[in-house]
Design an enzyme around this catalytic site. Structure first.
Site, PDB file in Angstrom:
ATOM      1  N   GLU A 112       0.777  -1.239   0.000  1.00  9.47           N
ATOM      2  CA  GLU A 112       0.000   0.000   0.000  1.00  9.47           C
ATOM      3  C   GLU A 112       0.809   1.290   0.000  1.00  9.47           C
ATOM      4  O   GLU A 112       0.312   2.320   0.484  1.00  9.47           O
ATOM      5  CB  GLU A 112      -0.902   0.001   1.241  1.00  9.47           C
ATOM      6  CG  GLU A 112      -0.175   0.178   2.601  1.00  9.47           C
ATOM      7  CD  GLU A 112       0.179  -1.120   3.309  1.00  9.47           C
ATOM      8  OE1 GLU A 112       0.339  -2.141   2.621  1.00  9.47           O
ATOM      9  OE2 GLU A 112       0.330  -1.104   4.545  1.00  9.47           O
ATOM     10  N   HIS A 165      -8.238  -3.774  -0.537  1.00 10.65           N
ATOM     11  CA  HIS A 165      -7.425  -3.810   0.682  1.00 10.65           C
ATOM     12  C   HIS A 165      -6.332  -2.733   0.651  1.00 10.65           C
ATOM     13  O   HIS A 165      -6.217  -1.936   1.587  1.00 10.65           O
ATOM     14  CB  HIS A 165      -6.809  -5.204   0.825  1.00 10.65           C
ATOM     15  CG  HIS A 165      -5.921  -5.371   2.010  1.00 10.65           C
ATOM     16  ND1 HIS A 165      -6.361  -5.931   3.191  1.00 10.65           N
ATOM     17  CD2 HIS A 165      -4.620  -5.041   2.214  1.00 10.65           C
ATOM     18  CE1 HIS A 165      -5.369  -5.939   4.064  1.00 10.65           C
ATOM     19  NE2 HIS A 165      -4.294  -5.413   3.496  1.00 10.65           N
ATOM     20  N   GLU A 166      -5.561  -2.710  -0.410  1.00  7.69           N
ATOM     21  CA  GLU A 166      -4.447  -1.739  -0.449  1.00  7.69           C
ATOM     22  C   GLU A 166      -4.983  -0.315  -0.511  1.00  7.69           C
ATOM     23  O   GLU A 166      -4.431   0.588   0.109  1.00  7.69           O
ATOM     24  CB  GLU A 166      -3.513  -2.030  -1.632  1.00  7.69           C
ATOM     25  CG  GLU A 166      -2.960  -3.454  -1.698  1.00  7.69           C
ATOM     26  CD  GLU A 166      -2.386  -3.996  -0.390  1.00  7.69           C
ATOM     27  OE1 GLU A 166      -1.965  -3.195   0.466  1.00  7.69           O
ATOM     28  OE2 GLU A 166      -2.377  -5.233  -0.221  1.00  7.69           O
TER      29      GLU A 166
HETATM   30  N1  BES Z   1       1.091  -4.327   3.914  1.00  8.01           N
HETATM   31  C1  BES Z   1       0.853  -5.553   3.263  1.00  8.01           C
HETATM   32  C2  BES Z   1       1.976  -5.992   2.390  1.00  8.01           C
HETATM   33  C3  BES Z   1       3.143  -6.567   3.130  1.00  8.01           C
HETATM   34  C4  BES Z   1       3.044  -7.783   3.729  1.00  8.01           C
HETATM   35  C5  BES Z   1       4.336  -5.922   3.224  1.00  8.01           C
HETATM   36  C6  BES Z   1       4.133  -8.314   4.394  1.00  8.01           C
HETATM   37  C7  BES Z   1       5.408  -6.452   3.886  1.00  8.01           C
HETATM   38  C8  BES Z   1       5.319  -7.656   4.471  1.00  8.01           C
HETATM   39  C9  BES Z   1      -0.385  -5.471   2.373  1.00  8.01           C
HETATM   40  O1  BES Z   1      -1.303  -4.508   2.731  1.00  8.01           O
HETATM   41  C10 BES Z   1      -1.087  -6.783   2.529  1.00  8.01           C
HETATM   42  O2  BES Z   1      -1.589  -7.043   3.567  1.00  8.01           O
HETATM   43  N2  BES Z   1      -1.076  -7.594   1.489  1.00  8.01           N
HETATM   44  C11 BES Z   1      -1.626  -8.916   1.509  1.00  8.01           C
HETATM   45  C12 BES Z   1      -2.870  -9.013   0.688  1.00  8.01           C
HETATM   46  C13 BES Z   1      -4.078  -8.555   1.413  1.00  8.01           C
HETATM   47  C14 BES Z   1      -5.289  -8.557   0.540  1.00  8.01           C
HETATM   48  C15 BES Z   1      -4.373  -9.357   2.660  1.00  8.01           C
HETATM   49  C16 BES Z   1      -0.579  -9.814   0.936  1.00  8.01           C
HETATM   50  O3  BES Z   1       0.338  -9.302   0.311  1.00  8.01           O
HETATM   51  O4  BES Z   1      -0.681 -11.015   1.116  1.00  8.01           O
HETATM   52 ZN    ZN Z   2      -2.513  -5.006   4.342  1.00  7.74          ZN
END
Ligand code: BES
Ligand code: ZN
Length: 904
Positions: free
Chosen positions: A276, A309-310
């Protein structure tokens, strides 16, 4: 105690209790990048000032994998020392602000970890959450340090025509002077302060789909989706999802888009799903690209929810961020809750909403409950960690979302929206804690149960483990009363031996034997409360009594799964059949069917003398399934869920000692039994649902395709038993003729899962048809690595797949499609009596460890539950884990997971 070794000494455990505010604030950051794959130069000019609320101390900036060339304080050379990864500066100005200039270089092309700055398909990308910014420059790389960023990107114009960073483009053009021939630049200013983990840059050959929108307040915004040239025809759904997200957040929570420009960029090398970064979300291509020829209905639905989500993080995460990484669920749990609500609100009807809820609960119960019962169990707000990347877990995400949902249940939907408004009024622009969030929701609803019970409610944040809610019912025919006795308990988890009682909201109702919903009247209250009642349990045991109950009812407990607990109620088969047929709550209808199937499975596992699971499903269950399948009004997606047997992983969780082969054999026997017993019904179901006209990815038509796909798989399975080739032939034909990827992949899957010989030519055809579509080739790999094991053929097939020229272990999507599909998603093939699956797993964890520690650590969790395994699996698993533990150069990521698995 955990024993951890690492090349440079023992890894440190970080404790939540040790939080201290930063000694310095960084107000502005001015970054200039000279982008070059082998040697990128980063000039970082910051203004800082002392945090006067903290004792005077040196400034310690952290950096990793950087070559440090220069440090200037207020333009002057400054003395500094290095302490491990830290750059330590003493004797800094005490009053007012000062400038700090740091010049470093790094090598993006060598960066295989895909965190920090890296190269993918000749383009540059960044991934900074959680602690990747320190691989770009020396910094106070922690979320409570929020700064204003100005970023200039300089690069070869032909190789990198598109230069993106957060915020608004303020300047761009050609560079001049010697050495700058053919080079250009772009300068971006982010109008919002942000923590370093939200920084992003992208540079490369990309094209974009654009959309201009006007907000409710009349503001203009530019939305862009950037992809590689050639992928433009797969961007429409992501753009639609983004527009829907903007509209939804404004309508449901009054949260507008706060940027002139909002960009999404897709990359095929990405550790996670998506990120995000402020105004510049970076996505795994899997969650952006879709057209009907290449993406399934599940892909379409995932794209919608990940884009949402993002986007929703823009407020819950970015505008209000986390004080420290222990508060991760503050943004992730809340944002998962928001994306789940978004997907539900986009559903056309109540049935589709229920389907989404069932799917979400299924994830929670098959992934989070095991985590909560295993060596990695941790509270939604953990107390300590070694590697923060290991704590992006289903507990933080999915259980965290359930905790937020319980708050909404306790204050009501409107009350929750009021709470969110207060949360933003109080904390916009701040880095805060889970306590701050819960307090705001409670304060906005002073008369609510949440406000009354807040300290106890917050145990959901501090105590790990899944509570068990045991209930029994007693009907008094003379007094016409029905009493439910509840008691709660929670098993010990690592570091937490005793648990205090939780606040458990339990939605419930009573169903008459005819299936009618009975009116509910609580003892001691004058009026009936309708057909559903929210009972808020707070004590270790509690009872409630309903009066004027004129027949012995069947209780429907925990409707819509109002709390993330395990419910024990000793239902008779007849009671479950009543709920399945008639409960007003679709979730509990589905749940009743699952309980019936689970009971049969467990009986077969315990009693059948041979491994075929001969006892199987009883006639009443099969008849009930026939009625659901043929039901005139239930929708197809719901039918598909009811007719899907509990997964092998879910069945395993219900047992104290797990024999995965036996579970697999029993479940397969049950599947075959349903296939044969309902053959004419499956045939009807296929014919009634197989023609859907023009492709649309909406929930209704997706449900029809899902049911038709299931019918096809069942018909192929039945054909296997009687060696009939009609349905496999039809399936092959459908595979060839399919007008969309869902029907195509379902037909292929039906041939593979029934083990039919036509699977071989179908797979070959599929590969040659889609060889240029990497996301489809991922499916091709995953279908084979996830194939139903018949005689141990899957592991050798997986080893062969890894030798295929399309395989590349460095690409996380590809590694997941083969290795994870086998180790994490194919228990019947992975848990071999000869232990060869575990040996394979240990080899892959070690191979990935040196390439990409984050991906390796996720794979390392495949044997989390090894202690439950029966022999010979258990010893073989232990040996494989120990083999990894013996390796000397393990990353912190893998070391933490493996040490926990081995701890007693
Ligand atoms: N902030 C996370 C991405 C992230 C995850 C960055 C782990 C660093 C380490 C992002 O908002 C997120 O949660 N992405 C999920 C998908 C979401 C729909 C649950 C993902 O990447 O699995
Ligand atoms: Zn997230």
């Amino acid at each position: 105690m955990l024993q951890l070794r690492e090349a440079d000494g023992p890894a440190t455990v970080i404790h939540r209790a040790d939080y201290a505010a930063p000694a310095y604030w960084i107000d502005t950051v001015n970054l200039t990048f000279d982008l070059d794959p082998a040697k990128t130069r980063v000039l970082n000019k910051m203004t800082l000032r002392r945090n006067v609320e903290v004792a005077l101390q040196p400034l310690k900036l952290i950096g990793e994998e950087l070559n440090l060339a220069r440090v200037l304080v207020n333009g002057q050379g400054a003395s500094f020392k290095m302490e491990g990864k830290q750059l330590v500066l003493d004797n800094l100005p005490v009053e007012g602000s000062f400038e700090l200039e740091i010049f470093t270089t790094c090598a993006p092309i060598k960066n295989t970890s895909l965190t920090g700055l890296y190269v993918s398909n000749d383009s540059f990308f960044t991934q900074c959450e959680a602690e990747g910014f320190r691989r770009i420059t020396y910094f106070l790389d922690r979320p409570d340090v929020m700064a204003s960023y100005t970023v200039t990107l300089r690069a070869d114009q032909q190789k990198y025509p598109v230069l993106l960073s957060n915020g608004n483009l303020v300047d761009a053009g050609l560079l001049t002077g010697t050495g700058n021939e053919g080079r250009h630049f772009a300068t971006w200013v982010d109008p919002h302060k942000k923590p370093s983990y939200l920084f992003a840059l992208v540079a490369g050959q990309l094209v974009c789909r654009e959309q201009r929108i006007t907000s409710r307040a009349g503001k203009e915004h530019l939305l862009q989706v950037y992809v590689r040239p050639g992928d433009m025809d797969k961007t429409e759904h992501a753009m639609n999802s983004l527009m829907a997200s903007v509209v939804w957040d404004e309508a449901r929570f009054g949260l507008p888009l706060d940027l002139e420009r909002f960009m999404i960029v897709a990359t095929s090398d990405f550790n996670m799903g998506a990120m995000e970064n402020k105004g510049l979300n970076i996505f795994n291509t899997k969650y952006v690209l879709a057209n009907q020829a290449t993406a399934t209905d599940a892909d379409y639905a995932n794209i919608e929810s990940v884009v949402g989500h993002e986007y929703f993080h823009n407020w819950t995460g970015n505008r209000i961020t986390c004080r420290d990484w222990f508060q991760l669920s503050l943004k992730e749990g809340l944002t998962v809750f928001r994306d789940q609500e978004f997907s539900m609100d986009l559903c056309a009807d109540a049935s589709a909403r229920a389907v989404k809820r069932i799917e979400d609960v299924r994830v929670l119960r098959t992934a989070q409950f095991p985590e909560d019962a295993g060596p990695m169990a941790h509270p939604v707000r953990p107390d300590s960690y070694i590697e923060i990347n290991n704590f992006y877990t289903v507990t933080i995400y999915e259980k965290g979302a359930e905790v937020v949902r319980m708050m909404q249940t306790l204050v009501g939907r409107a009350g929750f929206a009021k709470g969110m408004t207060l949360y933003f009024a109080r904390h916009d622009g701040q880095a805060v804690t889970c306590d701050d969030f819960a307090q705001a929701i409670a304060d906005a609803n002073p008369d609510s149960e949440l406000a009354r019970l807040l300290p106890q409610f917050k145990r959901w944040y501090s105590q790990a483990g899944t509570p068990r809610l045991a209930a029994d019912g007693h009907y008094d025919a003379t007094a016409q009363t029905y009493t439910l006795n509840f008691s709660q308990s929670c098993a010990a988890t690592p570091g937490q031996s005793a648990k205090e009682p939780f606040v458990i909201p339990v939605s419930l109702g009573l169903v008459g034997i005819s299936g009618a919903a009975l009116p509910l009247q609580l003892q001691g209250s004058a009026d009936p409360v309708g057909n559903s009642h929210l009972f808020v349990m707070t004590q270790p045991s509690e009872s409630i009594t309903f009066i004027n109950v004129d027949e012995e009812p069947v209780p429907s407990i925990l409707r819509s799964f109002t709390a993330p607990v395990l419910l024990d109620f000793d239902y008779s088969d007849a009671q479950l059949l009543t709920l399945l047929a008639a409960d007003l709550d679709p979730f509990n209808r589905w749940e009743a069917g699952q309980r019936l199937a689970l009971r049969s499975a467990i009986n077969s596992i315990a009693t059948a003398a041979d491994a075929t699971g001969a006892t199987g499903l009883n006639d009443a269950y099969i008849e009930a399934m026939r009625r659901v399948l043929r039901h005139p009004t239930l929708d197809a997606a719901f039918k598909e869920l009811v007719l899907t047997l509990p997964s092998e992983t879910y069945i395993a969780e219900q047992l104290d000692v797990v024999d995965p082969q036996r579970i697999h054999a029993v479940r397969e026997a049950m599947r075959a039994q349903l296939a044969t017993a309902l053959a004419p019904d499956w045939q009807w179901a296929f014919e009634a649902h197989s023609d859907n006209g023009a492709y649309r990815p909406d929930a209704l038509s997706a449900g029809r395709r899902a049911l038709a796909g299931m019918a096809l798989a069942q018909l192929c399975l039945a054909a296997r038993d009687d060696a009939d080739s009609v349905w496999p032939g039809k399936t092959y034909q459908r595979f060839k003729d399919a007008g969309n990827m869902t029907d195509c992949a379902n037909a292929l899957q039906a041939l593979i899962s029934s083990g039919h010989a036509l699977a071989t030519p179908a797979l070959a055809r599929f590969h040659s048809q889609f060889k240029k579509e990497e996301l489809v080739i991922d499916k091709w790999f995953a279908l084979q690595a996830g194939a139903c094991d018949r005689g141990g053929q899957v592991l050798p097939a997986v080893r062969q797949l890894m030798a295929h020229s399309d395989f590349n272990i460095r690409n996380p999507n590809r590694a997941r499609s083969v290795i994870f599909s086998y180790c994490n998603a194919n228990p019947g093939a992975f848990h071999r009596t000869d232990g060869a699956g575990y040996l394979f797993w240990s080899e892959q964890v070690m191979a990935l460890n040196s390439i990409n520690p984050q991906v390796a650590a996720r794979l390392a969790r495949a044997l989390d539950r090894w202690k439950k395994l029966a022999e010979p699996y258990r010893s073989a698993a232990r040996e494989a884990i120990a083999r990894i533990a013996d390796k000397t150069d393990l990353s912190n990521d893998v070391r933490e997971v493996i040490s926990r698995a081995l701890a007693d």
